[in-house]
Write a protein that holds these residues in place. Sequence first.
Motif, PDB file in Angstrom:
ATOM      1  N   GLY A   4     -10.402   1.353   3.285  1.00 26.70           N
ATOM      2  CA  GLY A   4     -10.736   0.206   4.192  1.00 26.70           C
ATOM      3  C   GLY A   4      -9.553  -0.652   4.626  1.00 26.70           C
ATOM      4  N   GLU A   5      -8.455  -0.812   3.711  1.00 25.45           N
ATOM      5  CA  GLU A   5      -7.295  -1.425   4.199  1.00 25.45           C
ATOM      6  C   GLU A   5      -6.659  -0.839   5.273  1.00 25.45           C
ATOM      7  N   MET A   6      -6.382   0.552   5.339  1.00 26.17           N
ATOM      8  CA  MET A   6      -5.818   1.356   6.281  1.00 26.17           C
ATOM      9  C   MET A   6      -6.581   1.237   7.544  1.00 26.17           C
ATOM     10  N   ARG A   7      -7.795   1.268   7.546  1.00 25.90           N
ATOM     11  CA  ARG A   7      -8.622   0.937   8.810  1.00 25.90           C
ATOM     12  C   ARG A   7      -8.447  -0.412   9.437  1.00 25.90           C
ATOM     13  N   VAL A   8      -8.475  -1.250   8.747  1.00 25.94           N
ATOM     14  CA  VAL A   8      -8.246  -2.730   9.026  1.00 25.94           C
ATOM     15  C   VAL A   8      -6.652  -2.895   9.692  1.00 25.94           C
ATOM     16  N   ALA A   9      -5.703  -2.130   9.219  1.00 27.48           N
ATOM     17  CA  ALA A   9      -4.482  -2.379   9.694  1.00 27.48           C
ATOM     18  C   ALA A   9      -4.469  -1.378  10.980  1.00 27.48           C
TER      19      ALA A   9
ATOM     20  N   MET B  48       0.793  -1.016   0.102  1.00 24.62           N
ATOM     21  CA  MET B  48      -0.092   0.095   0.007  1.00 24.62           C
ATOM     22  C   MET B  48       0.832   1.406  -0.013  1.00 24.62           C
TER      23      MET B  48
ATOM     24  N   HIS C  88     -10.770   5.513  -3.783  1.00 22.68           N
ATOM     25  CA  HIS C  88      -9.636   5.360  -2.885  1.00 22.68           C
ATOM     26  C   HIS C  88     -10.453   4.464  -1.647  1.00 22.68           C
TER      27      HIS C  88
ATOM     28  N   GLN D 214     -11.205   1.232  -1.264  1.00 22.44           N
ATOM     29  CA  GLN D 214     -10.700   0.048  -0.909  1.00 22.44           C
ATOM     30  C   GLN D 214      -9.178   0.194  -0.005  1.00 22.44           C
ATOM     31  N   LEU D 215      -8.460   1.121  -0.364  1.00 28.27           N
ATOM     32  CA  LEU D 215      -7.098   1.540   0.211  1.00 28.27           C
ATOM     33  C   LEU D 215      -7.649   2.021   1.589  1.00 28.27           C
TER      34      LEU D 215
END
Length: 88
Positions: free
Chosen positions: A20-25, A1, A15, A17-18
Amino acid sequence: MTLTSGLILGGAPAHSQLLGEMRVALAAWQERTGDSIPPVAEMTPDRHDRTTFERLYPGGRPPTGVIPGQTEGAPSLGYPPPEEDHEH
C-alpha cells in the motif's frame, strides 16, 4: 521502506501495508512528474530486437506509440527527459 532481492509482495498478506505504501509513493511520483503508463496497445514499440538486441529504428524513436508521460504533459513540468540511446 527496505526491499530484499526477489521479494514478491502481491498476494502476501504480511506485505499488504508495504505494498500500500509503495502504491501511494508511485501515485505521488506520477502526479509530481507527469509520469504515466500508456495502455499496452498504445505503447511505443521496442527500440531493439528482444533476441538479437539489434537496433530496430536506426533513426531514433519508433514512428508510432505513446511515450510514458506524454498524455500527462510530463515535458511541460520541467523534469528533464531520459537520455536518448547512444551507440557506443
